[in-house]
Motif scaffolding. Structure first.
Motif, PDB file in Angstrom:
ATOM      1  N   THR A  34       0.821  -1.213   0.000  1.00 47.47           N
ATOM      2  CA  THR A  34       0.000   0.000   0.000  1.00 47.47           C
ATOM      3  C   THR A  34       0.857   1.266   0.000  1.00 47.47           C
ATOM      4  OG1 THR A  34      -0.199   0.055   2.417  1.00 47.47           O
ATOM      5  CG2 THR A  34      -1.907  -1.139   1.192  1.00 47.47           C
ATOM      6  N   GLY A  35       2.114   1.153   0.451  1.00 50.27           N
ATOM      7  CA  GLY A  35       3.013   2.318   0.397  1.00 50.27           C
ATOM      8  C   GLY A  35       3.152   2.826  -1.034  1.00 50.27           C
ATOM      9  N   ARG A  87      10.459   5.337  -6.289  1.00 48.80           N
ATOM     10  CA  ARG A  87      11.406   4.801  -5.291  1.00 48.80           C
ATOM     11  C   ARG A  87      12.557   5.743  -4.981  1.00 48.80           C
ATOM     12  NH1 ARG A  87       8.604   1.367  -2.448  1.00 48.80           N
ATOM     13  NH2 ARG A  87       7.040   0.606  -3.865  1.00 48.80           N
ATOM     14  N   ALA A  95       5.817  11.139   0.220  1.00 53.08           N
ATOM     15  CA  ALA A  95       4.749  10.172   0.518  1.00 53.08           C
ATOM     16  C   ALA A  95       4.394  10.239   1.998  1.00 53.08           C
ATOM     17  CB  ALA A  95       5.194   8.763   0.143  1.00 53.08           C
ATOM     18  N   GLY A 125       1.589  -2.050   5.169  1.00 55.89           N
ATOM     19  CA  GLY A 125       1.437  -0.599   5.235  1.00 55.89           C
ATOM     20  C   GLY A 125       1.682  -0.086   6.641  1.00 55.89           C
ATOM     21  N   ASP A 127      -1.394   1.338   8.506  1.00 56.76           N
ATOM     22  CA  ASP A 127      -2.688   1.345   9.206  1.00 56.76           C
ATOM     23  C   ASP A 127      -3.568   0.205   8.718  1.00 56.76           C
ATOM     24  OD1 ASP A 127      -3.030   2.203   6.611  1.00 56.76           O
ATOM     25  OD2 ASP A 127      -4.619   3.623   7.111  1.00 56.76           O
ATOM     26  N   ILE A 128      -2.960  -0.859   8.239  1.00 59.93           N
ATOM     27  CA  ILE A 128      -3.774  -1.934   7.653  1.00 59.93           C
ATOM     28  C   ILE A 128      -4.550  -2.654   8.770  1.00 59.93           C
ATOM     29  CG2 ILE A 128      -3.780  -3.973   6.133  1.00 59.93           C
ATOM     30  CD1 ILE A 128      -2.746  -1.271   4.890  1.00 59.93           C
ATOM     31  N   ASP A 180       5.136   9.384  10.533  1.00 60.31           N
ATOM     32  CA  ASP A 180       4.131   8.322  10.405  1.00 60.31           C
ATOM     33  C   ASP A 180       3.430   8.031  11.746  1.00 60.31           C
ATOM     34  OD1 ASP A 180       4.955   8.217   7.779  1.00 60.31           O
ATOM     35  OD2 ASP A 180       6.061   6.337   7.944  1.00 60.31           O
TER      36      ASP A 180
HETATM   37  O1   DC Z   1       5.956   1.633   2.944  1.00 59.66           O
HETATM   38  P1   DC Z   1       6.538   2.834   2.187  1.00 59.66           P
HETATM   39  O2   DC Z   1       7.829   3.346   2.749  1.00 59.66           O
HETATM   40  O3   DC Z   1       6.605   2.617   0.717  1.00 59.66           O
HETATM   41  O4   DC Z   1       5.437   4.003   2.427  1.00 59.66           O
HETATM   42  C1   DC Z   1       5.626   5.325   1.975  1.00 59.66           C
HETATM   43  C2   DC Z   1       4.888   6.277   2.904  1.00 59.66           C
HETATM   44  O5   DC Z   1       3.477   6.087   2.776  1.00 59.66           O
HETATM   45  C3   DC Z   1       5.190   6.106   4.394  1.00 59.66           C
HETATM   46  O6   DC Z   1       6.104   7.059   4.891  1.00 59.66           O
HETATM   47  C4   DC Z   1       3.870   6.274   5.093  1.00 59.66           C
HETATM   48  C5   DC Z   1       2.830   6.153   4.029  1.00 59.66           C
HETATM   49  N1   DC Z   1       1.958   4.996   4.202  1.00 59.66           N
HETATM   50  C6   DC Z   1       0.861   5.156   5.002  1.00 59.66           C
HETATM   51  O7   DC Z   1       0.690   6.209   5.595  1.00 59.66           O
HETATM   52  N2   DC Z   1      -0.039   4.153   5.135  1.00 59.66           N
HETATM   53  C7   DC Z   1       0.135   2.983   4.506  1.00 59.66           C
HETATM   54  N3   DC Z   1      -0.774   2.027   4.639  1.00 59.66           N
HETATM   55  C8   DC Z   1       1.286   2.788   3.689  1.00 59.66           C
HETATM   56  C9   DC Z   1       2.186   3.809   3.569  1.00 59.66           C
END
Ligand code: DC
Length: 222
Positions: A34-35, A87, A95, A125, A127-128, A180
């Protein structure tokens, strides 16, 4: 038929993606990073001069698609494959910023729930387990010390041109952890019913095995 949903949350660099991908492939489940959705929105936001313009455009002009090629997840933004473009360190930070906006979280919520309704998933992720899939069959909170996460990232990047220093990586990780964990909406935290795995002193395969054992215990999969 009800699908099987496994949630893996945790801070940046804890190894969630590679571990979730491996476990999903062992089980024949769909791996959902989900990131990547938040990163694609971060990339989309760079096309706008202000936050207001970006948020106004989000609903109508930001079309995201996840596609799978031989088990590899690719993300498309308005028809372009942006899997590699998202990336960069700049997009990582962006993000983390855009993911604090309630409009962005709301925008992605149903997309994530729909995927989990349709497929057996391992979804990773922040908050899954707490928000997206509160009824997940198994929730894991995967973490490691900030120093260990920075050092793993450093080893991955050290041979690349312009590789960041260990200190830079550690600083970035601490900053993203703070963002986060302290945002008002859906902050990163361990769900009450999540199993904590601290991988600071564990190897990749050891963590995968532990998760596979938990899944077997919990779901009685054959
Ligand atoms: O997992 P990642 O580093 O690719 O995620 C990038 C950003 O997205 C991370 O700093 C927080 C946000 N994120 C989020 O808030 N909720 C999620 N479910 C996944 C990622």
């Amino acid at each position: 038929m009800k699908t099987i949903n496994i949630a893996i949350d945790g801070p940046a660099g804890a190894g969630k993606s590679s571990i979730a991908r491996e476990v999903a492939s062992e089980l024949g489940f769909v791996y959902v990073d989900t990131g990547a959705l938040y990163r694609a929105i971060a990339l989309f936001s760079t096309e706008y001069a202000s936050r207001r313009e970006f948020l106004n455009a989000l609903e109508d002009d930001c079309h995201l698609e996840m596609k799978y090629f031989g088990g590899t997840q690719c993300i498309f933004l308005n028809g372009d494959n942006v899997t590699d473009k998202i990336r960069t360190p700049e997009i990582s930070m962006k993000a983390s910023e855009v993911s604090a906006l309630p409009e962005v979280r709301e925008f992605l919520l149903e997309t994530q729930k729909d995927i989990a309704r349709e497929y057996n998933v391992i979804m990773d992720g922040r908050d899954i387990g707490t928000v997206v899939l509160p009824d997940a069959d198994l929730k894991i909170y995967l973490t490691a010390s900030a120093e260990e996460r920075a050092s793993r990232r450093y080893l991955e990047l050290e041979d690349k041109p312009d590789a960041p220093s260990y200190e830079q990586l550690l600083e970035e990780i601490k900053q993203r952890d703070y963002n986060d964990m302290h945002r008002a909406v859906s902050p990163l935290k361990q769900a009450k019913d999540a199993v904590l795995i601290d991988s600071t002193t564990m190897g990749f395969h050891e963590v995968c095995e532990e998760i596979l054992d938990l899944i077997e215990e919990r779901l009685d999969l054959e």
